[in-house]
Design a protein around this motif. Structure first.
Motif, short mmCIF file in Angstrom:
data_model
loop_
_atom_site.label_atom_id
_atom_site.label_comp_id
_atom_site.label_asym_id
_atom_site.label_seq_id
_atom_site.Cartn_x
_atom_site.Cartn_y
_atom_site.Cartn_z
N PRO A 39 5.76 21.70 -41.74
CA PRO A 39 5.44 22.71 -40.74
C PRO A 39 6.69 23.39 -40.17
O PRO A 39 7.70 22.73 -39.93
CB PRO A 39 4.70 21.92 -39.65
CG PRO A 39 5.15 20.51 -39.85
CD PRO A 39 5.39 20.35 -41.31
N ARG A 41 7.93 26.20 -37.07
CA ARG A 41 7.48 26.77 -35.80
C ARG A 41 8.53 27.75 -35.31
O ARG A 41 9.71 27.43 -35.21
CB ARG A 41 7.26 25.67 -34.77
CG ARG A 41 6.72 26.19 -33.44
CD ARG A 41 6.30 25.06 -32.54
NE ARG A 41 5.71 25.55 -31.31
CZ ARG A 41 5.15 24.78 -30.38
NH1 ARG A 41 5.10 23.47 -30.57
NH2 ARG A 41 4.65 25.31 -29.28
N THR A 43 10.00 30.87 -32.55
CA THR A 43 10.01 31.36 -31.17
C THR A 43 9.56 32.82 -31.18
O THR A 43 10.23 33.67 -31.78
CB THR A 43 11.42 31.26 -30.57
OG1 THR A 43 11.84 29.90 -30.59
CG2 THR A 43 11.43 31.77 -29.13
N ASP A 66 0.54 33.58 -33.55
CA ASP A 66 0.54 32.43 -34.46
C ASP A 66 1.99 32.11 -34.78
O ASP A 66 2.65 32.82 -35.55
CB ASP A 66 -0.24 32.76 -35.74
CG ASP A 66 -0.29 31.58 -36.70
OD1 ASP A 66 0.22 30.50 -36.33
OD2 ASP A 66 -0.84 31.73 -37.80
N ASP A 67 2.51 31.05 -34.16
CA ASP A 67 3.93 30.71 -34.33
C ASP A 67 4.14 29.53 -35.26
O ASP A 67 5.22 28.95 -35.31
CB ASP A 67 4.57 30.41 -32.97
CG ASP A 67 3.94 29.19 -32.29
OD1 ASP A 67 2.89 28.71 -32.77
OD2 ASP A 67 4.49 28.72 -31.28
N ARG A 68 3.11 29.16 -36.04
CA ARG A 68 3.24 28.01 -36.93
C ARG A 68 2.89 28.42 -38.36
O ARG A 68 1.94 29.15 -38.59
CB ARG A 68 2.34 26.87 -36.47
CG ARG A 68 2.63 26.46 -35.04
CD ARG A 68 2.00 25.17 -34.66
NE ARG A 68 2.29 24.84 -33.27
CZ ARG A 68 2.11 23.65 -32.73
NH1 ARG A 68 1.61 22.68 -33.46
NH2 ARG A 68 2.40 23.43 -31.46
N GLU A 69 3.67 27.88 -39.31
CA GLU A 69 3.49 28.17 -40.72
C GLU A 69 3.92 26.96 -41.53
O GLU A 69 4.41 25.97 -41.00
CB GLU A 69 4.32 29.40 -41.12
CG GLU A 69 3.49 30.62 -41.51
CD GLU A 69 2.87 30.49 -42.90
OE1 GLU A 69 2.69 29.35 -43.37
OE2 GLU A 69 2.56 31.52 -43.50
N PHE A 96 5.04 34.78 -39.49
CA PHE A 96 4.57 34.56 -38.13
C PHE A 96 4.10 35.90 -37.57
O PHE A 96 4.67 36.95 -37.89
CB PHE A 96 5.69 33.98 -37.27
CG PHE A 96 6.35 32.78 -37.89
CD1 PHE A 96 5.86 31.51 -37.66
CD2 PHE A 96 7.46 32.93 -38.74
CE1 PHE A 96 6.45 30.40 -38.24
CE2 PHE A 96 8.06 31.83 -39.32
CZ PHE A 96 7.55 30.56 -39.08
N ILE A 203 13.74 29.15 -35.38
CA ILE A 203 12.62 28.63 -36.16
C ILE A 203 12.96 27.18 -36.53
O ILE A 203 14.04 26.91 -37.07
CB ILE A 203 12.37 29.44 -37.44
CG1 ILE A 203 12.04 30.89 -37.07
CG2 ILE A 203 11.24 28.83 -38.25
CD1 ILE A 203 11.76 31.78 -38.27
N ASP A 204 12.07 26.27 -36.21
CA ASP A 204 12.27 24.85 -36.51
C ASP A 204 11.43 24.46 -37.72
O ASP A 204 10.24 24.82 -37.79
CB ASP A 204 11.87 23.98 -35.32
CG ASP A 204 12.76 24.23 -34.10
OD1 ASP A 204 13.93 24.59 -34.29
OD2 ASP A 204 12.26 24.08 -32.96
#
Length: 486
Positions: A39, A41, A43, A66-69, A96, A203-204
Motif C-alpha cells: 500500500p 499513501r 499527502t 482517494d489517497d491510497r493506492e 491518487f 508519499i509513503d
C-alpha cells in the motif's frame, strides 16, 4: 488489479529462481535483484486546492479524495559487506485523486500519477545470523503527471500538467534471510514529491519484498595442513641422512556449543591422544588456541575463546598430569575463522580449539592410544514431546546389540531441547533421555543399571533456534558410550 497481479507474479518468480539456484555465502560482496509492493499513501494538498478554488470565486462544499493506492518497485543492488549496500531501481506508486464540489454548482477533479527512479545507500545492523534491521537514505528522479477535469460552473483551462524533479527519500525495515540466496524484506519508505502544480508533499510506501542474491562465491579460509620439514640431503654421500628434528603440529578438533567453554564427553577422547604425545615427549610445549564464531561482540568473544583454551589446559593438567608450565592458553576470539560464519555448520566449526605443539625428536615410535569409540546418534523429538519415533527402532537395536557384545560398557543418555522456559526445558530434556532408556530396557532387555540419564534443558544447543529446522535439531537425545578406565 492488473498492476497488483503483475507485481505478485514477479515476486513469485524471483522466489522460485532463488530456491532453484545454489546457495552462496551471504557475507561476501555481491549483486542482488529484488521486487516488491504494498500500500502507498499520498499527502493530498487539500487546503491549497480549496484556496485555489476560492481565489477563482468558488466555495468548496464537499471535498472527497482517494489517497491510497498499490505501489510497487523493482530494484538491483550491490552489497559491499554485512553493513552497507548501494541500491537503485524503478518505482510506481500509483494514481491518487480528489473531487471538489463547488458553489456555484460544479466539480473539479484532479488525478496525480507518480513514478520514477531512485538510488539509495543502505545501512544494515545484524540481529542474528539470518535477520537484520536496516535504514536507507537516497534520492529519486520522478515524473509527476496531473490531469484536471471540470464540470458545471468550473472551467479547466489547462487540463494536463507534467513535471520531472529530483527529491530525497528515506526508509527503514527488517530483513530475514530465508536461505543463502533468498531474503524477505518488510519496509516503509517516504518519497518527497512535487505534484507538478506547485504543491509539495510526501508519499509513503509500505512494502513486502523478495531479494535474490547471485554472483557471490564463498571463500572460507583454507584449513592449514600440518607441515613436516624434510631434512636437507647432503652433497653426494652414500650414507642416509640422519633426521635431526621433525616439527609436529597438531590441530585438536574440539568444537564447542554456543556460549559454552566446558569440554564434552565426546572430546575427552580426542584429548587423550594429545596427552599421550605430550607424555612421550616431555621436552615439547603446546600452545592451546581458542576460537569463536562471530555472534556477540568482540570483547565477549575474545574472553570466551580464552576461557575455552584455558579449560583445555586445565583438563590436561588435572586429568592427565601434564605440567602446566608446558601449556599456554591463547584466545583469538572471532579473528581466525576456518568456515563461513553465515551458516550454522560454519559457526560450529569456528567454535574450536587448536593445539600447536613444538618440535619433537623421533616421532616414528609414537603409538598414541587411539580415540575410543563414541556413539553420538541423535534422536529428534516433536515440540515438548518425549515419545520415541518408531523409525529409530532399528538404530536403537544396533545400540543394544553393541552393548550386549561389550558388557563392560555403560551408556549416558543426554536429553536436550530448544527454547522453552528453564524449568520446562530441564523437565522435557530429562523425560526424553528417560524415554530412550525405557525403550532400550523394554524392547531390547538392556540392563537398566548400565544406563545413566541426564537432562540438559536448552543449555547445549547445536543451533540458534532461528528456524523450525534449527529448533528440531536442538530437540534430541545423544547416546554416549562410556569405557572403563584402563
Amino acid at each position: 488489479m492488473m498492476k497488483t497481479n503483475k507485481i505478485t507474479q514477479a515476486i513469485g518468480a524471483l522466489a522460485l529462481v532463488g530456491i532453484a539456484m545454489p546457495a552462496v555465502a551471504t557475507d561476501q560482496p555481491g549483486w542482488y535483484l529484488g521486487a516488491g509492493g504494498g500500500p502507498a499513501r499520498a499527502t493530498i494538498a487539500k487546503d491549497e486546492i480549496i484556496a485555489d478554488l476560492a481565489n477563482s470565486g468558488f466555495e468548496t462544499s464537499v471535498f472527497r479524495f482517494d489517497d491510497r493506492e498499490f505501489g510497487y518497485k523493482i530494484f538491483a543492488g550491490y552489497k559491499f559487506n554485512q553493513h552497507f549496500a548501494l541500491e537503485g531501481g524503478y518505482f510506481n506508486l500509483g494514481e491518487f485523486n480528489y473531487t471538489a464540489t463547488t458553489v456555484p454548482a460544479g466539480t473539479k477533479t484532479g488525478e496525480l500519477d507518480f513514478r520514477g527512479w531512485n538510488l539509495d545507500l543502505i545501512g544494515m545492523y545484524p540481529l542474528t545470523e539470518r535477520s537484520s534491521l536496516f535504514a536507507r537514505i537516497g534520492a529519486h528522479n520522478s515524473k509527476s503527471t496531473v490531469d484536471f477535469v471540470g464540470t458545471g460552473a468550473v472551467n479547466v483551462f489547462t487540463p494536463h500538467y507534467q513535471k520531472t524533479s529530483t527529491h530525497y527519500k528515506v526508509g527503514a525495515g527488517y530483513q530475514y534471510q530465508v536461505n543463502d540466496s533468498v531474503a524477505l524484506r518488510f519496509e516503509v519508505e517516504r518519497y518527497r514529491m512535487d505534484d507538478a502544480v506547485g504543491n509539495r508533499g510526501d508519499i509513503d510506501l509500505y512494502s513486502v519484498n523478495v531479494l535474490f542474491r547471485f554472483g557471490a562465491t564463498s571463500h572460507a579460509p583454507a584449513k592449514q595442513v600440518p607441515v613436516v620439514e624434510e631434512p636437507a640431503t647432503a652433497a653426494p654421500a652414500p650414507a642416509p641422512v640422519v633426521v635431526d628434528q621433525v616439527r609436529y603440529c597438531s590441530e585438536l578438533d574440539i568444537e564447542f556449543e554456543i556460549a559454552k567453554n566446558d569440554i564434552q564427553r565426546v572430546n575427552r577422547e580426542h584429548m587423550l591422544v594429545l596427552a599421550t604425545f605430550l607424555d612421550k615427549y616431555p621436552e615439547t610445549r603446546a600452545v592451546i588456541e581458542g576460537h569463536t564464531d562471530n555472534v556477540g561482540n568482540d570483547a565477549d568473544n575474545l574472553r570466551l575463546s580464552q576461557e575455552r583454551a584455558q579449560s583445555v589446559v586445565n583438563y590436561l593438567t588435572s586429568e592427565h598430569d601434564i605440567d602446566g608450565d608446558r601449556l599456554t592458553a591463547v584466545g583469538y576470539g572471532e579473528t581466525r575463522p576456518v568456515a563461513d560464519n553465515d551458516t550454522d555448520a560454519g559457526k560450529q566449526a569456528n567454535r574450536r580449539i587448536n593445539a600447536i605443539i613444538g618440535c619433537a625428536t623421533d616421532i616414528e615410535g609414537l603409538e598414541p592410544i587411539p580415540a575410543r569409540i563414541t556413539l553420538a546418534m541423535e534422536l529428534e523429538f516433536p515440540t515438548n514431546g518425549s515419545t520415541i519415533d518408531p523409525k529409530y527402532h532399528d538404530q536403537l537395536g544396533d545400540v543394544a546389540e553393541y552393548l550386549e557384545a561389550h558388557p563392560d560398557l555403560t551408556v549416558t543418555l543426554e536429553g536436550h531441547t530448544d527454547n522453552a522456559s528453564p524449568e520446562m526445558a530441564q523437565k522435557i530434556s530429562r523425560e526424553r533421555a528417560q524415554s530412550v532408556a525405557d525403550y532400550l530396557v523394554k524392547h531390547f532387555t538392556v540392563d537398566r543399571s548400565r544406563l545413566n540419564v541426564e537432562g540438559f534443558g536448552a543449555t547445549r544447543r547445536n543451533t540458534y533456534n532461528v528456524t523450525a529446522s534449527d529448533r528440531q535439531d536442538n530437540r534430541r537425545v545423544n547416546i554416549i558410550l562410556g569405557y572403563p578406565n584402563k
